[in-house]
Design a protein around this motif. Structure first.
Motif, PDB file in Angstrom:
ATOM      1  N   LYS A  54       7.142   3.350   7.844  1.00 56.12           N
ATOM      2  CA  LYS A  54       6.227   4.503   7.829  1.00 56.12           C
ATOM      3  C   LYS A  54       4.708   3.974   7.601  1.00 56.12           C
ATOM      4  N   ASP A  55       4.479   3.164   6.782  1.00 55.87           N
ATOM      5  CA  ASP A  55       3.183   2.640   6.201  1.00 55.87           C
ATOM      6  C   ASP A  55       2.639   1.775   7.092  1.00 55.87           C
ATOM      7  N   ASP A  56       3.125   1.367   8.318  1.00 58.36           N
ATOM      8  CA  ASP A  56       2.824   0.186   9.131  1.00 58.36           C
ATOM      9  C   ASP A  56       1.353   0.289   9.465  1.00 58.36           C
ATOM     10  N   ALA A  57       0.439   1.277   9.894  1.00 57.53           N
ATOM     11  CA  ALA A  57      -0.971   1.203  10.105  1.00 57.53           C
ATOM     12  C   ALA A  57      -1.772   0.861   8.973  1.00 57.53           C
ATOM     13  N   SER A  78       6.587  -8.878  17.150  1.00 57.99           N
ATOM     14  CA  SER A  78       7.643  -8.667  16.358  1.00 57.99           C
ATOM     15  C   SER A  78       8.412  -7.515  16.727  1.00 57.99           C
ATOM     16  N   PRO A  79       9.788  -7.563  16.349  1.00 57.12           N
ATOM     17  CA  PRO A  79      10.721  -6.295  16.586  1.00 57.12           C
ATOM     18  C   PRO A  79      10.262  -5.099  15.872  1.00 57.12           C
ATOM     19  N   MET A  80      10.493  -4.247  16.637  1.00 57.97           N
ATOM     20  CA  MET A  80      10.310  -2.712  16.065  1.00 57.97           C
ATOM     21  C   MET A  80      11.341  -2.697  15.244  1.00 57.97           C
ATOM     22  N   HIS A  81      11.089  -2.515  13.844  1.00 62.24           N
ATOM     23  CA  HIS A  81      12.277  -2.271  12.957  1.00 62.24           C
ATOM     24  C   HIS A  81      11.608  -1.682  11.686  1.00 62.24           C
ATOM     25  N   PRO A  82      12.339  -0.920  10.781  1.00 59.07           N
ATOM     26  CA  PRO A  82      11.784  -0.119   9.674  1.00 59.07           C
ATOM     27  C   PRO A  82      11.316  -1.162   8.603  1.00 59.07           C
ATOM     28  N   HIS A  83      11.600  -2.353   8.404  1.00 59.87           N
ATOM     29  CA  HIS A  83      11.246  -3.350   7.553  1.00 59.87           C
ATOM     30  C   HIS A  83      10.332  -4.591   7.993  1.00 59.87           C
ATOM     31  N   ILE A  84       9.878  -4.281   9.438  1.00 61.24           N
ATOM     32  CA  ILE A  84       9.033  -5.399  10.027  1.00 61.24           C
ATOM     33  C   ILE A  84       7.790  -4.683  10.427  1.00 61.24           C
ATOM     34  N   TYR A  85       6.758  -5.291   9.963  1.00 62.56           N
ATOM     35  CA  TYR A  85       5.313  -4.803  10.308  1.00 62.56           C
ATOM     36  C   TYR A  85       4.734  -5.426  11.367  1.00 62.56           C
ATOM     37  N   SER A  86       3.950  -4.678  12.120  1.00 61.33           N
ATOM     38  CA  SER A  86       3.563  -4.915  13.380  1.00 61.33           C
ATOM     39  C   SER A  86       2.668  -6.354  13.514  1.00 61.33           C
ATOM     40  N   ASN A  87       2.111  -6.919  12.135  1.00 61.89           N
ATOM     41  CA  ASN A  87       1.490  -7.930  11.924  1.00 61.89           C
ATOM     42  C   ASN A  87       2.501  -9.212  11.750  1.00 61.89           C
ATOM     43  N   GLY A  88       3.761  -8.707  11.811  1.00 56.17           N
ATOM     44  CA  GLY A  88       4.782  -9.756  11.850  1.00 56.17           C
ATOM     45  C   GLY A  88       5.306  -9.982  10.195  1.00 56.17           C
ATOM     46  N   HIS A  89       5.021  -9.311   9.205  1.00 55.23           N
ATOM     47  CA  HIS A  89       5.182  -9.547   7.791  1.00 55.23           C
ATOM     48  C   HIS A  89       6.859  -8.888   7.690  1.00 55.23           C
TER      49      HIS A  89
END
Length: 158
Positions: A132-135, A84-95
């Motif tokens: 910021k809360d991705d992890a 998924s794109p690195m973006h402030p509103h896109i989580y690493s799991n694709g959400h």
């Protein structure tokens, strides 16, 4: 492209999805949006391209749409598949944290409109970073449906 084979007795939601996907295929690539595949009317995959002149220019991303029998009265589940794109509103799991996918959904919205909103969201990004809360979010919810999460929309700046 894989195309679904739908029986002649289609439900209203299947007819709507089919019509939307046929429309997207007819205008393939016009807005950087391409139907990747739709093995059935419950699921489709759409490729989107980052808009020219943006941080994501020319980058290709894959979105997965899952439709319930309540579509279009209920929003589809939309997530990025693969990287998924690195973006402030896109989580690493694709959400994707985008209000129209949840609280602000309207039956007037279409697959095309959702894709355009996501491309627009990507286009307005000032930097490529994760939320910021991705992890903590990803460790808590994993890959379950993002529709099961309680979203808080307070930042439309990126």
């Amino acid at each position: 492209m894989l195309r679904c084979q739908v029986a002649s007795t289609r439900t209203p939601f299947q007819k709507r999805v089919q019509k939307e996907l046929d429309s997207l295929e007819a205008r393939a690539g016009e807005d950087g949006i391409y139907v990747h595949d739709y093995p059935d009317t419950d699921t489709c995959r759409i490729d989107i391209l980052g808009a020219p002149g943006t941080l994501y220019a020319g980058e290709r991303f894959l979105l997965r749409f899952r439709f319930s029998a309540r579509y279009p009265f209920e929003s589809p589940e939309v997530v990025f598949e693969g990287e998924s794109p690195m973006h402030p509103h896109i989580y690493s799991n694709g959400h994707i944290c985008l209000s129209i996918l949840y609280d602000a959904w309207s039956p007037a919205l279409t697959v095309h409109a959702v894709c355009m909103s996501i491309v627009s969201m990507l286009s307005s990004a000032q930097e490529k970073v994760r939320p910021k809360d991705d992890a903590s979010y990803v460790s808590r919810v994993g890959h379950r449906s993002p529709k099961l999460s309680k979203w808080h929309f307070d930042d439309d700046r990126v």
